[in-house]
Write a protein that holds these residues in place. Structure first.
Motif, mmCIF file in Angstrom:
data_model
loop_
_atom_site.group_PDB
_atom_site.id
_atom_site.type_symbol
_atom_site.label_atom_id
_atom_site.label_comp_id
_atom_site.label_asym_id
_atom_site.label_seq_id
_atom_site.Cartn_x
_atom_site.Cartn_y
_atom_site.Cartn_z
ATOM 1 N N LEU A 281 13.632 -36.600 -32.779
ATOM 2 C CA LEU A 281 13.690 -36.198 -31.376
ATOM 3 C C LEU A 281 14.825 -36.849 -30.585
ATOM 4 N N HIS A 282 15.697 -37.608 -31.253
ATOM 5 C CA HIS A 282 16.815 -38.175 -30.490
ATOM 6 C C HIS A 282 17.994 -38.580 -31.372
ATOM 7 N N CYS A 283 19.174 -38.053 -31.049
ATOM 8 C CA CYS A 283 20.429 -38.569 -31.600
ATOM 9 C C CYS A 283 21.521 -38.366 -30.556
ATOM 10 N N ASP A 284 22.658 -39.055 -30.742
ATOM 11 C CA ASP A 284 23.761 -39.015 -29.780
ATOM 12 C C ASP A 284 25.022 -38.407 -30.374
ATOM 13 N N VAL A 285 24.861 -37.438 -31.253
ATOM 14 C CA VAL A 285 26.000 -36.745 -31.858
ATOM 15 C C VAL A 285 26.905 -36.123 -30.795
ATOM 16 N N LEU A 286 26.313 -35.511 -29.776
ATOM 17 C CA LEU A 286 27.124 -34.808 -28.779
ATOM 18 C C LEU A 286 28.052 -35.760 -28.036
ATOM 19 N N MET A 287 27.589 -36.964 -27.786
ATOM 20 C CA MET A 287 28.437 -37.954 -27.129
ATOM 21 C C MET A 287 29.669 -38.261 -27.980
ATOM 22 N N HIS B 11 29.245 -27.669 -24.472
ATOM 23 C CA HIS B 11 30.309 -26.858 -25.091
ATOM 24 C C HIS B 11 30.433 -27.182 -26.575
ATOM 25 N N TYR B 12 30.471 -28.470 -26.923
ATOM 26 C CA TYR B 12 30.601 -28.842 -28.337
ATOM 27 C C TYR B 12 29.336 -28.488 -29.119
ATOM 28 N N PHE B 13 28.195 -28.539 -28.441
ATOM 29 C CA PHE B 13 26.948 -28.128 -29.094
ATOM 30 C C PHE B 13 27.029 -26.661 -29.517
ATOM 31 N N TYR B 14 27.525 -25.812 -28.626
ATOM 32 C CA TYR B 14 27.575 -24.380 -28.931
ATOM 33 C C TYR B 14 28.750 -23.999 -29.834
#
Length: 308
Positions: free
Chosen positions: A6-12, A68-71
């Motif tokens: 339920l938690h990671c910081d990949v997008l950062m 944006h990077y997520f999509y």
């Protein structure tokens, strides 16, 4: 066994690299796709996190940039990654697919504008943590010495979450704000917190807080940050399992999940250094718990508590 994290910081990290890192296989990402598959992670939550040091008038744009990077990368470059926009999407994932869930870690990015959280909801955010460790216009975080509770605006955010069947994440709240949220949130969750009885850290939950979560039939997800597990080096899987043992002793067996915090932590638990090693934890748990219990911690407990 399948895992929900339920938690990671990949997008950062993707945002900070300005697209140079690729989610598929960048070795710098502890929760890249290859590692998620190896660890049998079936659903991964991707947090949007905006540092408090970012200027206020830039924060919402930073949140949008991470989306944006997520999509474009997480989803766009990996057709086997599937957006979780409705909770029922989790149970309809195909064998070779991984669900991707957007979450918000702290509402700093929206200022005092509920329209912005409506936009984030439309873009796929399904869990909202009111704060990181700092104070903002919604509440005080765990690291704020004032320790104030939920503001009127914070109550409006929780009401929005309730109306839209979104989770309200208590993991980074100060204790007074936690109790305020427990009173008004229909769908509280702790996405990455451990037991303060086992490790006395402000980011962990006291026995009273944990019992309140369990009484509301809310989920508490174990975090892999050594500082919150044992507080020093050479932290082992056994040390993390002590937190699970204690929460079970408080009646939380059916309310325990996993929330690694990969890509948001520097130190690591031995043999749990990235997402590919998730099964190491489950195998260690099988020494003390039944297969059904471990499947619960890994996946089934969360699926059994989806907002309805």
């Amino acid at each position: 066994m399948n895992v929900i994290d339920l938690h990671c910081d990949v997008l950062m990290k993707l945002y900070e690299s300005r697209g140079k890192l690729k989610f598929k296989d960048a070795k710098e990402l502890e929760a890249n796709k290859e590692r998620l598959k190896k660890g049998r992670v079936k659903v991964q939550a991707f947090a949007i996190f905006v540092y408090p040091s970012i200027k206020d008038d830039q924060k919402f744009q930073v949140a949008l940039d991470q989306i944006h990077y997520f999509y474009t990368d997480v989803l766009g470059n990996n057709p086997d990654m599937k957006l979780i926009k409705e909770w029922s999407d989790i149970e309809s994932l195909k064998e070779d697919e991984i669900g991707a869930l957007l979450t918000l870690e702290g509402v700093d990015a929206i200022g005092n504008d509920l329209h912005k959280i409506s936009i984030l909801h439309q873009l796929g955010v399904r869990s909202v943590g009111l704060t990181w460790n700092n104070a903002n216009l919604a509440a005080d975080g765990a690291g704020e010495r004032r320790g104030a509770g939920l503001t009127s605006f914070g109550q409006e955010v929780v009401a929005f979450n309730n109306e839209h069947k979104m989770l309200t994440d208590v993991s980074h709240l100060c204790e007074r704000a936690f109790w305020d949220v427990i009173e008004v949130a229909k769908y509280p969750v702790a996405s990455h917190s451990n037991s303060r009885f086992i490790m006395d850290h402000v980011r962990n939950l006291s026995d009273e807080q944990a019992k309140a979560m369990f009484e509301k039939d809310a989920m508490v997800h174990m975090v892999y940050c050594p500082e919150f597990v044992k507080g020093n080096e050479n932290v082992t899987l056994g040390h993390l399992i002590e937190h699970i043992d204690h929460f079970c002793s408080l009646g939380g067996e059916k309310n325990i999940g996993l929330g690694s915090d990969f890509d948001g932590i520097e130190a690591k638990i031995i043999n749990l250094e990235d997402a590919s090693m998730q099964q190491n934890l489950l195998n260690e748990l099988l020494k003390s718990y039944s297969e059904d219990q471990v499947k619960g911690f890994a996946y089934n407990n969360f699926v059994s508590h989806l907002p309805k």
